[in-house]
Scaffold this active site. Sequence first.
Site, PDB file in Angstrom:
ATOM      1  N   TYR A 148      -0.610  13.314   7.030  1.00 16.01           N
ATOM      2  CA  TYR A 148      -0.161  12.109   7.547  1.00 16.01           C
ATOM      3  C   TYR A 148       1.636  11.902   7.798  1.00 16.01           C
ATOM      4  CZ  TYR A 148      -4.166   8.837   7.106  1.00 16.01           C
ATOM      5  OH  TYR A 148      -5.998   8.472   7.686  1.00 16.01           O
ATOM      6  N   ARG A 150       1.632   7.061  -6.273  1.00 15.21           N
ATOM      7  CA  ARG A 150       0.186   7.782  -6.856  1.00 15.21           C
ATOM      8  C   ARG A 150       0.655   9.449  -6.793  1.00 15.21           C
ATOM      9  NH1 ARG A 150      -5.119   6.676  -3.686  1.00 15.21           N
ATOM     10  NH2 ARG A 150      -3.643   7.027  -1.520  1.00 15.21           N
ATOM     11  N   TYR A 188       0.714  -0.723   0.198  1.00 18.31           N
ATOM     12  CA  TYR A 188       0.254   0.306   0.209  1.00 18.31           C
ATOM     13  C   TYR A 188       0.765   1.214  -0.321  1.00 18.31           C
ATOM     14  CZ  TYR A 188      -3.025   3.891   2.056  1.00 18.31           C
ATOM     15  OH  TYR A 188      -3.992   4.521   2.032  1.00 18.31           O
ATOM     16  N   GLU A 197     -13.764  -0.955   7.086  1.00 20.33           N
ATOM     17  CA  GLU A 197     -13.829   0.547   6.251  1.00 20.33           C
ATOM     18  C   GLU A 197     -15.590   0.308   5.622  1.00 20.33           C
ATOM     19  OE1 GLU A 197      -9.859   1.631   4.888  1.00 20.33           O
ATOM     20  OE2 GLU A 197     -11.204   2.216   2.677  1.00 20.33           O
ATOM     21  N   ARG A 210     -11.839  13.652   3.152  1.00 23.57           N
ATOM     22  CA  ARG A 210     -11.624  12.986   3.371  1.00 23.57           C
ATOM     23  C   ARG A 210     -13.725  12.981   3.097  1.00 23.57           C
ATOM     24  NH1 ARG A 210      -9.621   9.395   5.935  1.00 23.57           N
ATOM     25  NH2 ARG A 210      -6.738  10.493   7.273  1.00 23.57           N
TER      26      ARG A 210
HETATM   27  C1  3EB Z   1      -7.637   5.742   6.042  1.00 23.30           C
HETATM   28  O1  3EB Z   1      -8.361   6.896   6.570  1.00 23.30           O
HETATM   29  C2  3EB Z   1      -7.789   4.388   5.879  1.00 23.30           C
HETATM   30  O2  3EB Z   1      -5.432   5.440   0.009  1.00 23.30           O
HETATM   31  O3  3EB Z   1      -6.717   5.953  -1.909  1.00 23.30           O
HETATM   32  C3  3EB Z   1      -9.413   5.398   3.181  1.00 23.30           C
HETATM   33  C4  3EB Z   1      -9.476   6.060   2.391  1.00 23.30           C
HETATM   34  C5  3EB Z   1      -8.181   4.819   3.442  1.00 23.30           C
HETATM   35  C6  3EB Z   1      -8.627   5.715   1.028  1.00 23.30           C
HETATM   36  C7  3EB Z   1      -6.832   5.907   0.392  1.00 23.30           C
HETATM   37  C8  3EB Z   1      -7.239   5.105   2.685  1.00 23.30           C
HETATM   38  C9  3EB Z   1      -7.991   5.643   1.271  1.00 23.30           C
HETATM   39  O4  3EB Z   1      -6.255   6.454   6.132  1.00 23.30           O
HETATM   40  C10 3EB Z   1      -7.697   3.970   4.723  1.00 23.30           C
END
Ligand code: 3EB
Length: 347
Positions: A206, A153, A146, A323, A219
């Site tokens: 992050y 990306r 990932y 999820e 989000r």
């Molecule tokens: C998170 O909140 C959980 O990499 O496109 C959620 C939505 C998550 C999109 C992405 C990853 C992605 O980090 C994982």
Amino acid sequence: MRQGLAAAAPALAFMTPARLAMHSAQCDGRILGAIAFGAQPLHIPSAGYPRAWVDMPLLESETAYEVWTSAQPVVREDTVDLSSARDDGVLFGCLRIRLDRRLDATSYLAYSRLFDFIDSRGYAHLLRVWNYVPDINGDADGLERYQHFNVGRHEAFTAAGRVIGTDTPAACALGSRGNDLAVYFLAAKQPGQLVENPRQTSAFHYPAQYGPRSPTFARAMLMHSAESPVLFVSGTASIVGHRTLHAGDASAQARETIANLRAVIAQAQLDAGGARVELLMKAYLRNRSDMPMLRDALKLAFGSAARVLCLQADICRADLLLEVEAVCLSRTAAPFAAPLRQVTVVD
Ligand code: 3EB
């Protein structure tokens, strides 16, 4: 952007194969795309719209389609690796890329292709992207796959001149089976409105412990439209700040995920319990035995306004057990009349 100039939003429905056959007759020339979920490859007769198959078991039926339909006739365009349909406002596209090189190179390739295509057709604003990545939790050269995906990306976003945190779409990234990277997306002529969750660190911020390049997603993304707005809620999990909560406890993760869904929907000024809101959800579960629990929790939280498709998938962090993503359709424009508040997230 003035509401009066906005294009009509595409409609979403989940369907059985039989219903898709009826739907494609009724909506001939207006289907933007159909994505099949299920563990069996489908023999879909050649249809007049983009199709994709995601190799991911469904928990309650053999096959289900996610179908996006326009209110207007669409224009089709297929290239070797990208299939698309567009109306006046939005473009739907899907890509399937064989994983015959490293995953970071593959995701870079997929997103570069995507951006080239939408830029040249005049639908430069990416609203929502779905990413299905084989063996997403696997290790490659000491880094989770990932995280490799995120590197490619992120670099493709930057190379295409996208501003991280501004031009960042709603998204999800789940583990699929098979050997291909499958990506499908909705892009628009007009920009959407980025929505963050006050309970969570923005994913594009992050810290480095989650990988050398941050995930490039918002989000949620709000699309204004002629009749009523649509909110695309990204894959949402049991993360508060940037940390996973409740490792090993699926019920507690479900509760935290629902709190996050409510928070991000509230942030867009949408009342998820309100009679005027319709929710189409996909719930991804690492373990199928957690399905009844999650289904009941979502029903209790969102009531009959929610339609839920349950899928078995690996989630992109090894400690996440589930999820949930959503598309929220509001039947009136009124709940969105007030401007969105600015959000600042501190962890
Ligand atoms: C998170 O909140 C959980 O990499 O496109 C959620 C939505 C998550 C999109 C992405 C990853 C992605 O980090 C994982």
